[in-house]
Design a protein around this motif. Structure first.
Motif, PDB file in Angstrom:
ATOM      1  N   LEU A  48       0.757  -1.164   0.166  1.00  0.00           N
ATOM      2  CA  LEU A  48      -0.011  -0.006  -0.002  1.00  0.00           C
ATOM      3  C   LEU A  48       0.966   1.213   0.083  1.00  0.00           C
ATOM      4  O   LEU A  48       1.709   1.417   0.854  1.00  0.00           O
ATOM      5  CB  LEU A  48      -0.913   0.032   1.267  1.00  0.00           C
ATOM      6  CG  LEU A  48      -2.075  -0.689   1.162  1.00  0.00           C
ATOM      7  CD1 LEU A  48      -1.791  -2.142   0.892  1.00  0.00           C
ATOM      8  CD2 LEU A  48      -3.010  -0.836   2.506  1.00  0.00           C
ATOM      9  N   THR A  49       0.780   1.912  -0.981  1.00  0.00           N
ATOM     10  CA  THR A  49       1.609   3.004  -1.345  1.00  0.00           C
ATOM     11  C   THR A  49       1.107   4.516  -0.785  1.00  0.00           C
ATOM     12  O   THR A  49       2.064   5.159  -0.598  1.00  0.00           O
ATOM     13  CB  THR A  49       2.119   3.155  -2.871  1.00  0.00           C
ATOM     14  OG1 THR A  49       0.935   3.532  -3.492  1.00  0.00           O
ATOM     15  CG2 THR A  49       2.693   1.937  -3.111  1.00  0.00           C
ATOM     16  N   PHE A  50      -0.083   4.854  -0.809  1.00  0.00           N
ATOM     17  CA  PHE A  50      -0.567   5.800  -0.175  1.00  0.00           C
ATOM     18  C   PHE A  50      -0.996   5.872   1.146  1.00  0.00           C
ATOM     19  O   PHE A  50      -2.061   5.068   1.663  1.00  0.00           O
ATOM     20  CB  PHE A  50      -1.683   6.528  -1.056  1.00  0.00           C
ATOM     21  CG  PHE A  50      -1.330   7.230  -2.555  1.00  0.00           C
ATOM     22  CD1 PHE A  50      -0.627   8.299  -2.661  1.00  0.00           C
ATOM     23  CD2 PHE A  50      -1.699   6.629  -3.744  1.00  0.00           C
ATOM     24  CE1 PHE A  50       0.038   8.622  -3.755  1.00  0.00           C
ATOM     25  CE2 PHE A  50      -1.277   6.913  -4.958  1.00  0.00           C
ATOM     26  CZ  PHE A  50      -0.390   8.266  -4.825  1.00  0.00           C
ATOM     27  N   PRO A  51      -0.430   6.710   2.123  1.00  0.00           N
ATOM     28  CA  PRO A  51      -1.178   6.767   3.400  1.00  0.00           C
ATOM     29  C   PRO A  51      -2.462   7.284   3.630  1.00  0.00           C
ATOM     30  O   PRO A  51      -2.974   8.075   2.621  1.00  0.00           O
ATOM     31  CB  PRO A  51       0.192   7.483   4.208  1.00  0.00           C
ATOM     32  CG  PRO A  51       0.528   8.524   3.199  1.00  0.00           C
ATOM     33  CD  PRO A  51       0.428   7.675   1.803  1.00  0.00           C
ATOM     34  N   PRO A  52      -3.337   6.714   4.583  1.00  0.00           N
ATOM     35  CA  PRO A  52      -4.492   6.882   4.850  1.00  0.00           C
ATOM     36  C   PRO A  52      -4.549   8.480   5.712  1.00  0.00           C
ATOM     37  O   PRO A  52      -5.105   8.267   6.765  1.00  0.00           O
ATOM     38  CB  PRO A  52      -5.237   5.627   5.547  1.00  0.00           C
ATOM     39  CG  PRO A  52      -4.046   5.137   6.169  1.00  0.00           C
ATOM     40  CD  PRO A  52      -2.926   5.545   5.406  1.00  0.00           C
TER      41      PRO A  52
END
Length: 590
Positions: free
Chosen positions: A162-166
């Motif tokens: 998962l490359t984009f943080p939430p």
């Protein structure tokens, strides 16, 4: 009575203590990576995002990971500066903005063998005041991932990355979106779905509900992972969770679940007048042949004329050579340039997904937009297909593709052969590899898994070929995961079956040598004088040579036919007499 008061005081103290030690968890997930070789050893990483500052905050220097095989381990935080208050653990990393901390807990574990393992972590408390989780301060923050170690193939399996943080926030009345920017390093297929936020032992938090939409939608695209909430109705903190599943083909070509990652995330919704930026894409998928350079421009605009920041993530950025994405930070509109030098090692049945994110710089609440596009790298095709007809079969020969791979995760598997009796000039579109049904091409067989096995003989399933019928052939290359190339050139041929040989005034006609070199000898035993015409044609019916006898052919005569200028191949020699007699012979020129 005293004992009852003691228990009441103890319960109140525990409740207060739980609130004091809340971690303000915003989000988290567990990922894993096979590190072998020769053993079922995995690197396991627990990632959490926690609020910085505020009251009643407990910073977790260590966390407990349950491996799913009956064992567990206390794991120290491993990112950020070390040697401080958490020593020997590290301090974590504050993200830009200064109010969220990224925490990583990394360890390794060796599993006993192939099987299914649920990896989990739970933290005693969520933060207080979550709108869609009643009494959230006393509910456990729980995340899990599912690891399947397959018994077939190499046994290797790594989770989605998962490359984009939430860390994106929302506004009341404005659509919120999020995309984890996931990719799978093994090339497994990914799917996305919503799930509930979980508490102790993985049970759904009591009273949990999906965020209210005011009659709109709360959904996730199962293919590209874009979560859409249209629209938030009230200010506050909301929690939501998604599952990213991996699918892999087994040795029988059947897809099965190979694992999943669950992300639990929190969204802060406020009030703002900001409008979301928008990304424009011209098309969804590029289809380069391995070795080509892919470039595309991505444009983003902002209705408020804010300064925009654009970034991209996905599988092409994690391979060698890696893709590049460049975009200046600036006033709307902004353009991002994606560029990738592909190679044969990038060939996959499933396209590589690229997720683009744009963020505005509004001083109240920054809003974002996500878009995805795909790059499907096509294997190079076989070349120089030729066909050689005979009475009962047709022989195919071709050359290997100009590039191929025989090793790695996705090596060459075989050649597949297709035949059509009606289509000979199909021009494929970029996305068309295996010939679709409308083309009239049918699969008739495959080669071995030897890249040099470049011949195939078509016996027409034991049925007779139709005399004079054209047959078109094409060959494609297939790779282990099912990726296929475009077709080779189409080779068209015609077969003569059961040629009617009429006596030429009872003549006995012989040709030698056959196969012939530069000269062909034609010998007649002709009892009656007759003028003869000899015509040499190729398999398409094109006349190559014509020869007329200069005198009546009688008794035993020998005629020499010069083939020096004739290309190697299969030909037909038709000899016609002036008495309407004829005979046809097949000639092979070497």
């Amino acid at each position: 009575m005293i004992k009852q008061r003691y228990y009441l005081i103890l319960i109140l103290c525990l409740a207060f203590s739980s609130h004091v030690n809340a971690t303000h968890n915003r989000a988290g997930e567990i990922t894993y990576k096979w590190i072998g070789p020769g053993a079922h050893t995995y690197q396991i990483k627990v990632t959490t995002y926690t609020n910085i500052g505020g009251t009643n905050l407990a910073d977790r220097c260590e966390d407990t990971v349950y491996f799913g095989d009956g064992t567990k381990a206390v794991v120290l935080r491993s990112n950020g500066s070390c040697g401080g208050s958490c020593s020997p653990a590290c301090e974590g990393v504050p993200l830009p903005g200064g109010y969220i901390k990224l925490n990583e807990y990394v360890t390794t574990h060796t599993y006993p063998g192939p099987g299914n393992y649920k990896i989990s972590m739970e933290d005693p408390n969520r933060n207080a005041g979550i709108i869609n989780i009643p009494n959230s301060v006393n509910q456990v923050f729980y995340i899990e991932s599912f690891l399947v170690i397959p018994a077939f193939g190499s046994g290797k399996n790594s989770s989605a990355v998962l490359t984009f943080p939430p860390i994106d926030n929302g506004c009341v009345g404005k659509c919120f979106s999020h995309n984890p920017g996931a990719y799978d390093i093994d090339g497994d297929s990914l799917s996305y779905e919503l799930t509930t936020c979980k508490g102790h032992l993985g049970v759904t938090c009591p009273g949990y509900s999906y965020p209210a939409t005011g009659g709109g939608t709360f959904q996730i695209n199962p293919s590209n992972g874009i979560l859409s909430w249209c629209t938030p109705q009230a200010q506050g903190e909301y929690n939501m969770a998604i599952i990213i599943r991996e699918w892999r083909k087994d040795d029988n070509g059947i897809y099965f679940l190979i694992g999943y990652v669950e992300r639990d995330m929190q969204v802060d919704v406020g009030s703002c007048f900001n409008m979301s930026p928008q990304i424009q894409l011209n098309n969804q998928t590029d289809y380069p042949v391995a070795g080509a350079v892919v470039t595309r421009t991505v444009t983003a605009n902002d209705p408020d004329a804010d300064v925009l920041t654009m970034e991209a993530n996905g599988a092409p950025f994690a391979v060698t050579p890696a893709a590049n994405f460049s975009s200046p930070v600036g006033l709307t509109p902004v353009n991002g340039l994606f560029s990738w030098q592909t190679t044969i090692a990038h060939v996959r049945r499933m396209p590589h997904q690229v997720t683009v994110k744009v963020t505005d710089n509004d001083p109240t609440i920054k809003l974002v937009d996500f878009k995805t596009f795909y790059v499907k790298v096509i294997p190079t095709a076989p070349i120089d297909l030729t066909t050689f007809p005979s009475y009962q079969h047709i022989l195919l020969k071709w050359q290997k593709p100009i590039s191929y791979t025989l090793s790695g995760a996705n090596p060459f598997l075989r050649y597949n052969i297709y035949k059509s009796d009606s289509v000979y000039n199909w021009l494929y579109a970029a996305h068309e590899t295996t010939p679709p049904p409308y083309t009239g091409f049918d699969y008739i067989g495959s080669s071995t898994n030897n890249i040099s096995d470049t011949t195939f003989t078509d016996y027409n399933d034991g049925n007779a070929f139709v005399e004079g019928q054209n047959y078109g052939y094409a060959v494609i290359a297939e790779y282990k995961d099912g990726a296929t190339s475009h077709i080779s050139n189409i080779s068209v041929t015609q077969i003569y079956v059961g040629i009617n040989e009429h006596t030429l005034s009872n003549a006995d006609v012989q040709t030698f040598p056959n196969p012939a070199g530069e000269e062909l000898m034609i010998v007649f035993n002709q009892p009656e004088p007759e003028w003869l015409t000899m015509e040499l044609t190729d398999i398409t019916g094109r006349t190559i040579k014509t020869l007329t006898s200069l005198e009546n052919v009688t008794k035993q005569n020998t005629i020499q036919l010069n083939l020096k200028s004739v290309n190697p191949g299969i030909y037909f020699l038709k000899i016609t007499g002036n008495r309407q007699s004829s005979i046809t012979k097949k000639i092979i020129k070497q």
